[in-house]
Design an enzyme around this catalytic site. Structure first.
Site, PDB file in Angstrom:
ATOM      1  N   SER A 139      13.979   5.091  -0.446  1.00 47.24           N
ATOM      2  CA  SER A 139      13.870   5.535   0.946  1.00 47.24           C
ATOM      3  C   SER A 139      13.770   7.036   1.127  1.00 47.24           C
ATOM      4  CB  SER A 139      15.054   5.005   1.765  1.00 47.24           C
ATOM      5  OG  SER A 139      14.600   4.091   2.732  1.00 47.24           O
ATOM      6  N   LYS A 142      10.813   8.484   2.961  1.00 46.97           N
ATOM      7  CA  LYS A 142      10.777   8.785   4.392  1.00 46.97           C
ATOM      8  C   LYS A 142      10.747  10.279   4.673  1.00 46.97           C
ATOM      9  CE  LYS A 142      13.058   4.497   5.928  1.00 46.97           C
ATOM     10  NZ  LYS A 142      13.303   3.801   4.655  1.00 46.97           N
ATOM     11  N   SER A 332      17.797   4.866   8.049  1.00 50.21           N
ATOM     12  CA  SER A 332      16.858   4.401   7.021  1.00 50.21           C
ATOM     13  C   SER A 332      16.101   3.173   7.512  1.00 50.21           C
ATOM     14  CB  SER A 332      17.584   4.086   5.702  1.00 50.21           C
ATOM     15  OG  SER A 332      16.682   4.101   4.620  1.00 50.21           O
TER      16      SER A 332
END
Length: 499
Positions: A139, A142, A332
């Protein structure tokens, strides 16, 4: 100062509390560039979302609330862009960093670990191992998505969901604008991260859209319509490679409450409906009925995109892209990350698909001067196991977000979870972690896939110097064990002057 200096020195050397940092208000973000969705002055917000298995706190990034230890959380708008001591604070040396981090880096639970530590003022790499080696980012992908999106899209842009007149007199079309946070819940039931929404974060309301549409229809004497829904904004396969109908919904430009079966669910990976667009259309038809408008038959996908000049019967707008970026980083949120990635694709003239978004993000990062050698992107969320980003690139992205030359990227920093208090760091850096002294001093994006754990963010060291870091691991150790070991690495950074 020697390596390993702790909190006592911090209290003597700075007076800015837990952060030791100057305050930057998120609302001062500047905007530039172009985007598909046009800026709108109307209010908006978002609903709770989900990542790839990181631990979450019910406190969103924009809130202050007690931690599990009963401490008051520092306000999330206190962003670590300039330590109180400013650029005159001493920069850690390579020898000092090596000495401070040696023990923590030797933890066998980390497995294969690569990392980078940089001076956030300018991004100069200070220490690293495998810093230029591509690793699975999970993640922390991102960070790339949001830096590119904020560079391409004005931060005050809002994503609009519209209802327009159809080609037939009795037909109307619900046009998806790419806002997964559109909600069917009553306003008093909307929560974001477990807390009531405020004016800046309140999501667009499907009920408000139905009320506008019904009023416009009644004004011309129409009480029965047929309903189409337009999904033409996106292209390509809506299903992610790692789609599990839990961590992510089908990526469609029309959905409500992120396609959750239970819109009030607080689960990390809630059940998602099989067809988010049909769910939204059916909910809209029911709300029209409550306003005295009958929908004849079942809503169906449009055969063609709604004409650009079609008369608008109703429109509601999301929160600003800046607020959406903060929210997707704090929690997230995979579904929202993919939506923002597609907005970046549209702004860059690419197809609004997984492939188009990956191309748009990669090209924009290169334009910003980010070294993209070794960067491989297949999505905007980081769920794809074949993504690859070197640690040095992650710290470069953070340096851009902290740079005075790129104020429009500031929501990337304001959206990072606060260690021990908010989002995916809410249950980390606790009293038994060996890293509790860094709670409140670290803001970082987490990442987690099977066998992979990553952490990238900013930390103020004991001299008040702002550092950026990225730690990337692949290990067979339990996730909680690996994460705690990573947290201890960052805690050593917070505790040292490292000269």
């Amino acid at each position: 100062m020697r390596a390993g200096v702790g909190a006592g020195h911090r209290r003597r050397g700075t007076a800015a509390g837990l952060f030791g940092a100057a305050v930057l208000v998120a609302g001062t973000v500047l905007t530039s560039g172009g985007a598909y969705a046009q800026p709108s002055p109307s209010p908006g917000g978002h609903t709770a979302g989900h990542g790839e298995g990181d631990e979450r706190s019910p406190v969103p990034s924009g809130s202050a609330a007690p931690s599990a230890a009963g401490r008051p959380a520092p306000a999330a708008t206190g962003v670590l862009t300039a330590a109180e001591a400013g650029p005159t604070a001493g920069v850690p040396t390579l020898q000092g960093l090596q000495q401070a981090l040696a023990g923590a880096l030797g933890d066998k639970s980390l497995g294969t670990v690569t990392f980078a530590v940089a001076d956030a003022a300018g991004g100069r790499l200070l220490y690293g191992s495998g810093a230029d080696t591509p690793a699975t980012p999970a993640s922390t992908t991102k960070l790339a998505t949001t830096v590119a999106a904020l560079s391409l899209i004005p931060a005050d842009t809002r994503l609009s969901t519209r209802v327009v007149k159809g080609t037939d007199p009795d037909r109307i079309t619900l046009v998806g604008g790419g806002d997964p946070t559109l909600t069917a819940l009553p306003a008093d039931q909307v929560q974001i991260g477990g807390l009531p929404a405020d004016a800046d974060t309140a999501p667009a309301s499907l009920d408000a859209l139905a009320r506008q549409t019904a009023a416009a229809l009644r004004a011309v004497g129409t009480t029965t319509v047929r309903l189409d829904y337009d999904l033409s904004l996106y292209s390509g396969n809506p299903q992610h490679k790692n789609h599990d109908a839990a961590n992510i919904a089908l990526v469609t430009p029309l959905m409500i409450d992120e396609g959750k079966v239970d819109p009030k669910s607080r689960e990390e990976a809630p059940a998602r409906v099989a067809d988010p667009a049909a769910q939204a259309a059916d909910a809209f038809a029911a709300l029209l009925k409550a306003q005295g408008i009958t929908v004849d038959g079942k809503a169906r996908p449009s055969a063609a995109p709604a004409p650009a000049a079609a008369p608008v019967l109703g429109r509601v707008d999301s929160p600003t892209v800046a607020r959406l970026v903060e929210r997707l980083l704090t929690t997230s949120d995979n579904t929202l990350a993919e939506a923002i990635a597609r907005q970046a694709a549209l702004a860059a003239g690419q197809p609004a698909s997984f492939e188009g978004a990956a191309t748009a993000v990669t090209q924009e990062l290169a334009r910003l001067g980010v070294p993209t050698a070794g960067v491989v992107l297949n999505d905007g969320s980081g769920l794809h196991p074949d993504n690859a980003i070197p640690p040095a690139v992650l710290v470069h992205l953070l340096a851009l977000a902290a740079s005075d030359q790129h104020p429009k990227l500031r929501p990337v920093l304001t959206g990072l979870p606060i260690a021990g208090f908010t989002g995916t760091l809410g249950k980390r850096f606790g009293v038994n972690s060996g890293a509790a002294e860094a709670a409140g001093l670290v803001r970082a994006k987490t990442g987690s896939l099977s066998g992979v754990n990553t952490l990238a963010g900013t930390v103020v060291d004991a001299d008040g110097r702002l550092l950026s870091f990225a730690v990337m691991t692949r290990t067979a150790a339990p996730a909680d064990t690996a994460r705690a070991a990573m947290d201890r690495i960052v805690a050593r950074l917070a505790a040292c002057g490292c000269h």
